[in-house]
Write a protein that holds these residues in place. Structure first.
Motif, PDB file in Angstrom:
ATOM      1  N   GLY A 189       7.328  17.850 -19.659  1.00 24.33           N
ATOM      2  CA  GLY A 189       6.949  19.232 -19.384  1.00 24.33           C
ATOM      3  C   GLY A 189       5.501  19.570 -19.673  1.00 24.33           C
ATOM      4  N   TYR A 190       4.744  18.646 -20.249  1.00 23.09           N
ATOM      5  CA  TYR A 190       3.335  18.923 -20.506  1.00 23.09           C
ATOM      6  C   TYR A 190       2.542  18.758 -19.209  1.00 23.09           C
ATOM      7  N   ARG A 191       1.797  19.781 -18.837  1.00 19.45           N
ATOM      8  CA  ARG A 191       1.014  19.735 -17.609  1.00 19.45           C
ATOM      9  C   ARG A 191      -0.421  19.271 -17.864  1.00 19.45           C
ATOM     10  N   ASP A 192      -0.872  19.390 -19.105  1.00 19.24           N
ATOM     11  CA  ASP A 192      -2.234  19.033 -19.486  1.00 19.24           C
ATOM     12  C   ASP A 192      -2.194  17.788 -20.376  1.00 19.24           C
ATOM     13  N   PRO A 193      -2.757  16.658 -19.923  1.00 18.43           N
ATOM     14  CA  PRO A 193      -2.747  15.430 -20.736  1.00 18.43           C
ATOM     15  C   PRO A 193      -3.378  15.627 -22.111  1.00 18.43           C
ATOM     16  N   ALA A 194      -4.398  16.468 -22.215  1.00 18.16           N
ATOM     17  CA  ALA A 194      -5.038  16.705 -23.515  1.00 18.16           C
ATOM     18  C   ALA A 194      -4.080  17.428 -24.453  1.00 18.16           C
ATOM     19  N   GLU A 195      -3.304  18.336 -23.903  1.00 19.51           N
ATOM     20  CA  GLU A 195      -2.319  19.061 -24.709  1.00 19.51           C
ATOM     21  C   GLU A 195      -1.238  18.111 -25.212  1.00 19.51           C
ATOM     22  N   LEU A 196      -0.808  17.179 -24.349  1.00 23.32           N
ATOM     23  CA  LEU A 196       0.194  16.197 -24.749  1.00 23.32           C
ATOM     24  C   LEU A 196      -0.347  15.298 -25.849  1.00 23.32           C
ATOM     25  N   ALA A 197      -1.599  14.869 -25.708  1.00 27.02           N
ATOM     26  CA  ALA A 197      -2.203  14.005 -26.728  1.00 27.02           C
ATOM     27  C   ALA A 197      -2.261  14.714 -28.074  1.00 27.02           C
ATOM     28  N   LYS A 198      -2.595  16.000 -28.062  1.00 30.96           N
ATOM     29  CA  LYS A 198      -2.633  16.784 -29.301  1.00 30.96           C
ATOM     30  C   LYS A 198      -1.240  16.903 -29.901  1.00 30.96           C
ATOM     31  N   ALA A 199      -0.266  17.131 -29.041  1.00 26.85           N
ATOM     32  CA  ALA A 199       1.109  17.257 -29.523  1.00 26.85           C
ATOM     33  C   ALA A 199       1.605  15.947 -30.123  1.00 26.85           C
ATOM     34  N   ARG A 200       1.212  14.833 -29.533  1.00 27.93           N
ATOM     35  CA  ARG A 200       1.655  13.542 -30.055  1.00 27.93           C
ATOM     36  C   ARG A 200       1.164  13.289 -31.474  1.00 27.93           C
ATOM     37  N   THR A 201       0.027  13.861 -31.820  1.00 28.05           N
ATOM     38  CA  THR A 201      -0.474  13.729 -33.186  1.00 28.05           C
ATOM     39  C   THR A 201       0.525  14.326 -34.172  1.00 28.05           C
ATOM     40  N   VAL A 202       1.060  15.489 -33.826  1.00 33.13           N
ATOM     41  CA  VAL A 202       2.064  16.136 -34.678  1.00 33.13           C
ATOM     42  C   VAL A 202       3.379  15.368 -34.630  1.00 33.13           C
ATOM     43  N   PHE A 203       3.760  14.932 -33.437  1.00 35.10           N
ATOM     44  CA  PHE A 203       5.008  14.184 -33.305  1.00 35.10           C
ATOM     45  C   PHE A 203       4.999  12.925 -34.166  1.00 35.10           C
ATOM     46  N   ASN A 204       3.848  12.254 -34.230  1.00 40.51           N
ATOM     47  CA  ASN A 204       3.763  11.028 -35.023  1.00 40.51           C
ATOM     48  C   ASN A 204       3.913  11.289 -36.518  1.00 40.51           C
ATOM     49  N   ILE A 205       3.723  12.529 -36.922  1.00 35.67           N
ATOM     50  CA  ILE A 205       3.942  12.895 -38.321  1.00 35.67           C
ATOM     51  C   ILE A 205       5.385  13.327 -38.561  1.00 35.67           C
ATOM     52  N   LEU A 206       5.914  14.154 -37.678  1.00 33.43           N
ATOM     53  CA  LEU A 206       7.201  14.802 -37.943  1.00 33.43           C
ATOM     54  C   LEU A 206       8.387  14.224 -37.176  1.00 33.43           C
ATOM     55  N   ALA A 207       8.139  13.579 -36.065  1.00 34.60           N
ATOM     56  CA  ALA A 207       9.249  13.126 -35.225  1.00 34.60           C
ATOM     57  C   ALA A 207       9.782  11.764 -35.683  1.00 34.60           C
ATOM     58  N   ASP A 208      10.934  11.413 -35.143  1.00 34.32           N
ATOM     59  CA  ASP A 208      11.553  10.109 -35.405  1.00 34.32           C
ATOM     60  C   ASP A 208      12.209   9.624 -34.125  1.00 34.32           C
ATOM     61  N   ARG A 209      12.469   8.334 -34.083  1.00 31.87           N
ATOM     62  CA  ARG A 209      13.160   7.768 -32.928  1.00 31.87           C
ATOM     63  C   ARG A 209      14.662   8.020 -33.017  1.00 31.87           C
ATOM     64  N   VAL A 210      15.296   7.954 -31.862  1.00 31.76           N
ATOM     65  CA  VAL A 210      16.744   8.173 -31.784  1.00 31.76           C
ATOM     66  C   VAL A 210      17.488   7.237 -32.726  1.00 31.76           C
ATOM     67  N   GLU A 211      17.088   5.979 -32.756  1.00 31.63           N
ATOM     68  CA  GLU A 211      17.820   4.992 -33.559  1.00 31.63           C
ATOM     69  C   GLU A 211      17.709   5.254 -35.056  1.00 31.63           C
ATOM     70  N   THR A 212      16.764   6.097 -35.456  1.00 35.78           N
ATOM     71  CA  THR A 212      16.649   6.487 -36.866  1.00 35.78           C
ATOM     72  C   THR A 212      17.548   7.679 -37.181  1.00 35.78           C
TER      73      THR A 212
END
Length: 256
Positions: A189-212
């Motif tokens: 759903g991200y239309r702006d690649p820069a916005e997605l890249a910024k979001a991934r920074t947060v995801f790498n801190i707070l998110a986890d994979r399904v298998e976890t």
């Protein structure tokens, strides 16, 4: 050993929970809407799992899923309303009527349909537990561009809390909160690649994979079935600890 039915269980966190439950010796039924994905899941899961085609926005199809699972396994002990969709990250007034309808029909009406089917059947059987899946917005926090999705999840939390007070004594109801899980729902759903890249920074801190996350949720889904239960993976304490550790502990959940 429990019999667990999971809507939207052919992909993402639902599929991960199904795999974990089967590995734990439980009986599992899942449903989805994508014929290609349903066929793939039937090939991946063991023969003792039930994979069914059902659209949660249609109560008759949800009833059909319940009936198939109850007939196959002689009843359903735990029902998980997991099916959900998001929308493009954009102001809600820019969403088309069809996009808005799909989110509300799946995320809110779909949960209501699942509860409407499961509650009376469980009450007649004399036992059963229903889990509804939380998501972004459940705690009232808003994120620009995801207002409608967040509103649907906020409504699910309210609906679940109300249902816990309304349901018959034989039926218990609770909330599962997986936090941020790396699935299509998180990154699409991200239309702006820069916005997605910024979001991934947060995801790498707070998110986890399904298998976890999925095995952790699955174990609690069959053991913490009290009325009003609230099972949370990403607690406030965990969020604070992860941000504190972020400068010293780099994670890349998107390396593959």
């Amino acid at each position: 050993m429990k019999t667990v039915a999971i809507t939207g269980g052919t992909r993402g966190i639902g599929f991960g929970m199904a795999q974990a439950l089967l590995a734990g010796g439980h009986r599992v039924a899942v449903c989805g809407t994508d014929p290609e994905r349903i066929g793939k899941v039937r090939a991946e899961l063991p023969e003792n799992a039930l994979v069914h085609a059902a659209d949660v926005t249609d109560r008759a199809q949800v009833q059909g899923f319940w009936d198939a699972a109850a007939e196959r396994f002689e009843g359903v002990d735990i029902w998980i309303n997991n099916a959900g969709v998001s929308h493009p990250r954009t102001p809600m007034w820019e969403l088309t009527a069809d996009e808005a309808r799909k989110v509300l029909n799946t995320n809110l009406l779909g949960v209501l349909n699942g509860c409407a089917v499961a509650v009376p059947a469980m009450a007649a059987r004399g036992r059963g537990h229903i889990w509804n899946m939380e998501g972004l917005g459940s705690d009232g926090r808003s994120v620009p561009g995801l207002g409608l999705y967040g509103a649907s999840k906020r409504a699910v939390t309210y609906l679940t809390e109300a249902l816990a007070e309304e349901s018959p004594d034989q039926v218990t109801v609770g909330l599962l909160s997986p936090g941020m899980v790396v699935t299509d729902l998180l990154v699409d759903g991200y239309r702006d690649p820069a916005e997605l890249a910024k979001a991934r920074t947060v995801f790498n801190i707070l998110a986890d994979r399904v298998e976890t996350v999925a095995p952790w949720l699955a174990e609690r889904a069959v053991t913490r079935t009290r009325n009003g239960a609230h099972v949370q993976w990403l607690t406030t304490g965990k969020v604070l600890r992860r941000f504190a550790a972020a400068p010293f502990h780099k994670r890349d959940l998107f390396a593959d």
